[in-house]
Design a protein around this motif. Sequence first.
Motif, short mmCIF file in Angstrom:
data_model
loop_
_atom_site.label_atom_id
_atom_site.label_comp_id
_atom_site.label_asym_id
_atom_site.label_seq_id
_atom_site.Cartn_x
_atom_site.Cartn_y
_atom_site.Cartn_z
N PHE A 57 0.84 -1.19 0.00
CA PHE A 57 0.00 0.00 0.00
C PHE A 57 0.88 1.24 0.00
CE2 PHE A 57 -2.24 -3.33 2.35
CZ PHE A 57 -3.44 -3.40 1.65
N ARG A 58 0.33 2.34 -0.54
CA ARG A 58 1.04 3.62 -0.52
C ARG A 58 0.07 4.75 -0.20
NH1 ARG A 58 4.18 5.07 -5.90
NH2 ARG A 58 2.15 4.46 -6.73
N TYR A 59 0.61 5.76 0.45
CA TYR A 59 -0.09 7.04 0.59
C TYR A 59 0.94 8.11 0.33
CZ TYR A 59 -2.43 11.05 2.76
OH TYR A 59 -2.99 12.29 3.00
N ARG A 60 0.73 8.90 -0.74
CA ARG A 60 1.66 9.96 -1.11
C ARG A 60 0.90 11.27 -1.25
NH1 ARG A 60 4.98 8.21 -6.31
NH2 ARG A 60 2.87 7.99 -7.15
N CYS A 61 1.59 12.36 -0.96
CA CYS A 61 0.95 13.68 -1.03
C CYS A 61 2.03 14.71 -1.33
CB CYS A 61 0.24 13.99 0.28
SG CYS A 61 -0.61 15.58 0.30
N LEU A 62 1.68 15.73 -2.13
CA LEU A 62 2.67 16.75 -2.47
C LEU A 62 2.77 17.86 -1.43
CD1 LEU A 62 1.04 19.49 -3.63
CD2 LEU A 62 0.64 17.98 -5.55
N ASP A 92 16.04 19.13 -8.71
CA ASP A 92 15.86 19.62 -10.08
C ASP A 92 14.46 19.38 -10.65
OD1 ASP A 92 18.47 20.60 -10.46
OD2 ASP A 92 19.22 18.59 -10.87
N THR A 93 13.58 18.76 -9.87
CA THR A 93 12.26 18.40 -10.41
C THR A 93 11.16 18.95 -9.50
OG1 THR A 93 12.49 16.26 -9.29
CG2 THR A 93 13.04 16.35 -11.63
N PRO A 94 9.96 19.16 -10.05
CA PRO A 94 8.91 19.87 -9.31
C PRO A 94 8.29 19.05 -8.19
CG PRO A 94 8.08 19.13 -11.43
CD PRO A 94 9.54 18.86 -11.43
N ALA A 95 7.61 19.77 -7.29
CA ALA A 95 6.84 19.13 -6.23
C ALA A 95 5.49 18.72 -6.80
CB ALA A 95 6.66 20.10 -5.05
N GLN A 96 5.33 17.43 -7.00
CA GLN A 96 4.07 16.88 -7.49
C GLN A 96 3.95 15.46 -6.95
OE1 GLN A 96 5.29 17.40 -11.63
NE2 GLN A 96 5.30 15.17 -11.93
N GLU A 97 2.73 14.95 -6.91
CA GLU A 97 2.50 13.66 -6.26
C GLU A 97 3.30 12.54 -6.90
OE1 GLU A 97 -1.22 10.67 -5.79
OE2 GLU A 97 -1.58 12.72 -5.08
N THR A 98 3.41 12.53 -8.23
CA THR A 98 4.13 11.45 -8.90
C THR A 98 5.63 11.49 -8.63
OG1 THR A 98 4.21 12.79 -10.91
CG2 THR A 98 2.44 11.16 -10.74
N ASN A 99 6.13 12.60 -8.08
CA ASN A 99 7.54 12.68 -7.72
C ASN A 99 7.79 12.36 -6.25
OD1 ASN A 99 8.36 13.33 -10.28
ND2 ASN A 99 8.45 15.54 -9.92
N VAL A 138 6.99 4.32 -15.53
CA VAL A 138 7.58 5.54 -14.97
C VAL A 138 6.52 6.63 -14.99
CG1 VAL A 138 9.40 7.25 -15.20
CG2 VAL A 138 9.87 4.86 -15.78
N GLU A 139 6.23 7.21 -13.82
CA GLU A 139 5.14 8.18 -13.70
C GLU A 139 5.63 9.62 -13.56
OE1 GLU A 139 1.69 5.59 -11.47
OE2 GLU A 139 3.09 6.73 -10.23
N GLY A 140 6.73 9.83 -12.87
CA GLY A 140 7.16 11.18 -12.55
C GLY A 140 8.38 11.62 -13.35
N SER A 141 9.08 12.62 -12.81
CA SER A 141 10.22 13.20 -13.52
C SER A 141 11.49 13.24 -12.69
CB SER A 141 9.88 14.63 -13.96
OG SER A 141 9.52 15.44 -12.84
N THR A 142 11.52 12.51 -11.56
CA THR A 142 12.68 12.61 -10.68
C THR A 142 13.82 11.69 -11.09
OG1 THR A 142 11.96 10.85 -9.17
CG2 THR A 142 11.15 13.08 -8.71
N ASP A 143 15.02 12.08 -10.68
CA ASP A 143 16.17 11.20 -10.83
C ASP A 143 16.01 9.93 -10.00
OD1 ASP A 143 16.37 12.59 -8.43
OD2 ASP A 143 18.48 13.11 -8.65
N SER A 144 15.35 10.05 -8.86
CA SER A 144 15.17 8.90 -7.97
C SER A 144 14.37 7.78 -8.63
CB SER A 144 14.46 9.33 -6.68
OG SER A 144 15.13 10.38 -6.05
#
Length: 277
Positions: A57-62, A92-99, A138-144
Motif C-alpha cells: 500500500f502507498r499514501y503519497r501527497c505533495l 531539479d524536479t517539481p513538487a508533485q504527487e508522482t515525484n 515511470v510516472e514522474g520526472s525525478t532522478d530517484s
Amino acid sequence: MCRWLAYTGNPIQLETVLFGAQHSLIDQSLHSRLGQTTTNGDGFGIGWYGNPTDIPFRYRCLHPAWSDRNLREAARAVKAPLFVAHIRAATDTPAQETNCHPFRYGRWLFVHNGLIRDYPKVRRDLMLAIDPDLFASVEGSTDSEVMFFLALTFGLESAPVQALERMVALVEETGRRHGVEHPLNMTVCATDGEQIVAVRYSSEGASRSLFHSTSIRQLCELYPENPRIKAAGDDAFMVLSEPLVDLQGAWEEIPESTVIVARGPAIEHYSFKPVPA
C-alpha cells in the motif's frame, strides 16, 4: 535533500515513528539536524505491507508532511510489520504527487535521499537505458524514480545488491561522459516486503547521513520502561537518515560505500562497489 526510514519487526502503528518519537520523521520535516536542508516540505509518502506477498500500500501527497491531517489519521490506523516513509526536499524536479517517494513496481518499494548531479544533462541517456517493458510504468520526472527503474532493469527483483551496483555504475559512467565530476550521491532503500536493502554511497565519498538501529534486545535491557522499544520485538530493525531518539547505544552510523541487507533477524553488511553491467 530528503529524509527517510525503513522498519521491520513486530507490527507497530506507523505513528510510533512518524509522530511519536522525540525526533520523529515529522519533526525532521521541519527541523532536520543532519540533512543538507533543515526543512523537507516538498511532499511525503509512506508505503507498507499487509502481507509480504501482496502489492504494498502507498499514501503519497505533495503537501508538507507536518500539515497533512490525513497522514496523522492514517499513521494511527495502520499497523504493519514492514514499512518505509519519506519526506522530500526537491532538487531539479517539481513538487508533485508522482515525484513523491516511495516509488512502487510490483511488490517493490524504493526511496532515495541525494541526487544525480546535473540531472538535466544526463536524464535522456539514463531514461533510454530503462528496459522498454518497464518504461511505461515511470510516472514522474525525478532522478530517484529513474534510478529505481534502472535497478529493476538490471535485475533488482532477483539480485537486488548486484542490480543497485550496476545502476550506480551506469549513472556514474553517464555523468562522467557528460563532464560531471561526481555524478551521484545517495542513500537508498529497496524492499519487497521480505527484505530491506539499504545503501550509503556517493561518487565523492561524502554521502548523506544514514544509521541503523542496534540490538533491540540490548535496548530493552537498557531501557526496560520504554513501551515503544518493547512493542517492536527483539528482532526489530530500522534504517534511517537520522536517529529518532537520543538513546545512548541505540544507533550506529552506516559507513561509506556499504550495503545492509535485513531479512527478519538476519542482518548482513557488505562493501558496496559499482559494477558495470
